[in-house]
Design a protein around this motif. Sequence first.
Motif, PDB file in Angstrom:
ATOM      1  N   ALA A   4      43.073  65.683  47.112  1.00  0.00           N
ATOM      2  CA  ALA A   4      43.890  66.724  46.206  1.00  0.00           C
ATOM      3  C   ALA A   4      45.207  67.254  46.923  1.00  0.00           C
ATOM      4  CB  ALA A   4      42.949  68.004  46.202  1.00  0.00           C
ATOM      5  N   PHE A   5      45.220  67.223  48.255  1.00  0.00           N
ATOM      6  CA  PHE A   5      46.528  67.826  48.819  1.00  0.00           C
ATOM      7  C   PHE A   5      47.492  66.788  48.825  1.00  0.00           C
ATOM      8  CE2 PHE A   5      44.260  71.681  50.054  1.00  0.00           C
ATOM      9  CZ  PHE A   5      45.219  72.552  50.577  1.00  0.00           C
ATOM     10  N   GLY A   6      47.175  65.446  49.079  1.00  0.00           N
ATOM     11  CA  GLY A   6      48.334  64.295  48.695  1.00  0.00           C
ATOM     12  C   GLY A   6      48.846  64.419  47.539  1.00  0.00           C
ATOM     13  N   GLN A   7      48.041  64.750  46.334  1.00  0.00           N
ATOM     14  CA  GLN A   7      48.505  64.810  45.212  1.00  0.00           C
ATOM     15  C   GLN A   7      49.618  65.987  44.815  1.00  0.00           C
ATOM     16  OE1 GLN A   7      47.904  62.524  42.213  1.00  0.00           O
ATOM     17  NE2 GLN A   7      47.764  61.165  43.897  1.00  0.00           N
ATOM     18  N   LEU A   8      48.925  67.230  45.470  1.00  0.00           N
ATOM     19  CA  LEU A   8      49.774  68.368  45.299  1.00  0.00           C
ATOM     20  C   LEU A   8      50.931  68.239  46.027  1.00  0.00           C
ATOM     21  CD1 LEU A   8      46.946  71.056  46.026  1.00  0.00           C
ATOM     22  CD2 LEU A   8      48.014  70.653  43.883  1.00  0.00           C
ATOM     23  N   LEU A   9      51.071  67.516  47.105  1.00  0.00           N
ATOM     24  CA  LEU A   9      52.344  67.355  47.802  1.00  0.00           C
ATOM     25  C   LEU A   9      53.261  66.437  47.012  1.00  0.00           C
ATOM     26  CD1 LEU A   9      54.163  67.392  50.231  1.00  0.00           C
ATOM     27  CD2 LEU A   9      52.938  65.713  51.460  1.00  0.00           C
ATOM     28  N   GLU A  10      52.727  65.434  46.442  1.00  0.00           N
ATOM     29  CA  GLU A  10      53.689  64.359  45.699  1.00  0.00           C
ATOM     30  C   GLU A  10      54.193  65.178  44.373  1.00  0.00           C
ATOM     31  OE1 GLU A  10      53.579  59.872  44.156  1.00  0.00           O
ATOM     32  OE2 GLU A  10      51.772  60.746  45.264  1.00  0.00           O
ATOM     33  N   ALA A  11      53.555  66.009  43.896  1.00  0.00           N
ATOM     34  CA  ALA A  11      54.001  66.673  42.674  1.00  0.00           C
ATOM     35  C   ALA A  11      54.914  67.935  43.020  1.00  0.00           C
ATOM     36  CB  ALA A  11      52.863  67.380  41.955  1.00  0.00           C
ATOM     37  N   ALA A  12      54.845  68.397  44.466  1.00  0.00           N
ATOM     38  CA  ALA A  12      55.720  69.449  44.797  1.00  0.00           C
ATOM     39  C   ALA A  12      57.030  68.963  45.057  1.00  0.00           C
ATOM     40  CB  ALA A  12      54.966  70.139  45.899  1.00  0.00           C
ATOM     41  N   ILE A  13      57.160  67.669  45.725  1.00  0.00           N
ATOM     42  CA  ILE A  13      58.303  66.697  46.133  1.00  0.00           C
ATOM     43  C   ILE A  13      59.006  66.440  44.801  1.00  0.00           C
ATOM     44  CG2 ILE A  13      59.272  65.193  47.444  1.00  0.00           C
ATOM     45  CD1 ILE A  13      57.025  65.571  49.355  1.00  0.00           C
ATOM     46  N   ARG A  14      58.250  65.796  43.905  1.00  0.00           N
ATOM     47  CA  ARG A  14      58.563  65.063  42.868  1.00  0.00           C
ATOM     48  C   ARG A  14      57.906  65.777  41.548  1.00  0.00           C
ATOM     49  NH1 ARG A  14      57.498  58.868  42.993  1.00  0.00           N
ATOM     50  NH2 ARG A  14      55.341  59.674  42.608  1.00  0.00           N
ATOM     51  N   PRO A  15      58.622  66.858  40.926  1.00  0.00           N
ATOM     52  CA  PRO A  15      57.900  67.738  40.066  1.00  0.00           C
ATOM     53  C   PRO A  15      57.688  66.871  38.901  1.00  0.00           C
ATOM     54  CG  PRO A  15      59.993  68.863  40.955  1.00  0.00           C
ATOM     55  CD  PRO A  15      59.704  67.610  41.617  1.00  0.00           C
ATOM     56  N   GLY A  16      58.355  65.797  38.539  1.00  0.00           N
ATOM     57  CA  GLY A  16      58.112  65.032  37.384  1.00  0.00           C
ATOM     58  C   GLY A  16      56.688  64.192  37.411  1.00  0.00           C
ATOM     59  N   TYR A  17      56.199  64.208  38.749  1.00  0.00           N
ATOM     60  CA  TYR A  17      55.073  63.530  38.771  1.00  0.00           C
ATOM     61  C   TYR A  17      53.738  64.299  38.412  1.00  0.00           C
ATOM     62  CZ  TYR A  17      51.417  60.961  41.193  1.00  0.00           C
ATOM     63  OH  TYR A  17      49.954  60.341  41.628  1.00  0.00           O
ATOM     64  N   ALA A  18      54.033  65.751  38.143  1.00  0.00           N
ATOM     65  CA  ALA A  18      53.002  66.506  37.538  1.00  0.00           C
ATOM     66  C   ALA A  18      52.645  65.866  36.205  1.00  0.00           C
ATOM     67  CB  ALA A  18      53.324  67.967  37.398  1.00  0.00           C
ATOM     68  N   ASP A  19      53.809  65.658  35.479  1.00  0.00           N
ATOM     69  CA  ASP A  19      53.926  64.680  34.096  1.00  0.00           C
ATOM     70  C   ASP A  19      52.736  63.631  34.212  1.00  0.00           C
ATOM     71  OD1 ASP A  19      55.129  66.983  33.061  1.00  0.00           O
ATOM     72  OD2 ASP A  19      57.046  65.624  33.165  1.00  0.00           O
ATOM     73  N   VAL A  20      53.101  62.919  35.073  1.00  0.00           N
ATOM     74  CA  VAL A  20      52.370  61.649  35.295  1.00  0.00           C
ATOM     75  C   VAL A  20      50.806  61.908  35.348  1.00  0.00           C
ATOM     76  CG1 VAL A  20      51.885  59.607  36.538  1.00  0.00           C
ATOM     77  CG2 VAL A  20      54.150  60.302  36.191  1.00  0.00           C
ATOM     78  N   GLN A  21      50.378  63.068  36.256  1.00  0.00           N
ATOM     79  CA  GLN A  21      49.070  63.369  36.561  1.00  0.00           C
ATOM     80  C   GLN A  21      48.355  63.817  35.217  1.00  0.00           C
ATOM     81  OE1 GLN A  21      49.923  66.332  39.531  1.00  0.00           O
ATOM     82  NE2 GLN A  21      49.423  64.824  41.126  1.00  0.00           N
ATOM     83  N   ARG A  22      49.372  64.890  34.480  1.00  0.00           N
ATOM     84  CA  ARG A  22      48.721  65.250  33.131  1.00  0.00           C
ATOM     85  C   ARG A  22      48.316  64.094  32.111  1.00  0.00           C
ATOM     86  NH1 ARG A  22      50.206  65.443  28.446  1.00  0.00           N
ATOM     87  NH2 ARG A  22      52.269  64.567  28.993  1.00  0.00           N
TER      88      ARG A  22
END
Length: 376
Positions: free
Chosen positions: A146-164
């Motif tokens: 979870a923290f690995g994914q949170l970090l990736e989305a924090a650095i690359r905000p567009g990655y949150a769209d991929v997660q969704r």
Amino acid sequence: MGQLPRALLVGFTLVLALLRPLAAQDVLERTSRDNVFQIIGVDFNGTQTVGAMADQMERLGLRYYPEARNLQAPIRVSLLTEPDFDAPYFVKQQPNGNYFIYIAWNEDTRFGDVCQALASGFIRRTAVWRYGPSAGPLAPHWLELAFGQLLEAAIRPGYADVQRERALIRPPMGLEELLTARGPFELQQEKVALNAVWFFRLLENRIPDRTHFRRVLAAFLKDLNPNYVMVKAFPGQFDDQKSLEMWWAVGFQSMARSRETPFFTMEQSRELVRNLAIVTVSLNGQDRRMAGPSLWENRGSQEVQSAMELRHREIKLELQRVNPVYYNSILSLGLFFETAMSAQTAGPVNAANAHFLTDYRSAQELEMEIKRLLRW
């Protein structure tokens, strides 16, 4: 002082000769702001890049585990250009309870792997700080992911769209399965990580009291029974495992949908533009798929004219949500339909179609370049 024995002197000379090549390669070092991470490498760009990522991991981690600010020694992160292991990274506990992270640093290094390495090292080291050396290996793997994914989305905000987007493709894992999962996950890691980050977000959303939420995370870090932790986190809410699983299944979907972006992803936008460019029309009792100048050539048909008008209206609506990478291509596609519906000669139609195709190819190239730079 007497002279060194000849054999010892020769041996000492040989050792110095072997060390010379290493000395010629400067070892670089960077420490994160609050001394949680120490980055060591021989590549300047790599050391700076991972150092900046470590700063982000430190900031993220301290938000939920502020006690990690008191670590006696930083977590050492070594970037190895010639690692002696096959995995992307390796996290190892030291006798003193500290953790060393070894990352294979080469052209194949993936952004997500570095994020996960930093997150895993942080979670395990924090567990040791709170509960002793035996707690590190027992730290829940879902929490690390979870923290690995949170970090990736924090650095690359567009990655949150991929997660969704990925969250809405398939149903969630069972909660008990997720919270007790232990690696190595191999091909299943992406699935477990995706469920882990959405569980973390759901948990944070349902526990607005920051102090209480940190206590819950500390309980998970101790690797207590996850059902016990959830019952304590939400007193009186869960009667049995079934009610807990239902809470998770409903919450997973609601959280993912509530984060729906106002823009389509690049992949969705690419397919959208491609589909909008092709019109299916019934001519002489047969369905025909047409695009480009062939639409203008059949403009005398009322069916073709109506289909072009409808497609033009659709494009106006989709302009509001198309990804910025594909905005020019959908805009030029709309201009093509305008031209095809009104032009008296083929010249303007061909030019408008060529303009659209150029914009579409350019958007695809830009998408590929963005993904290459972000290592998607």
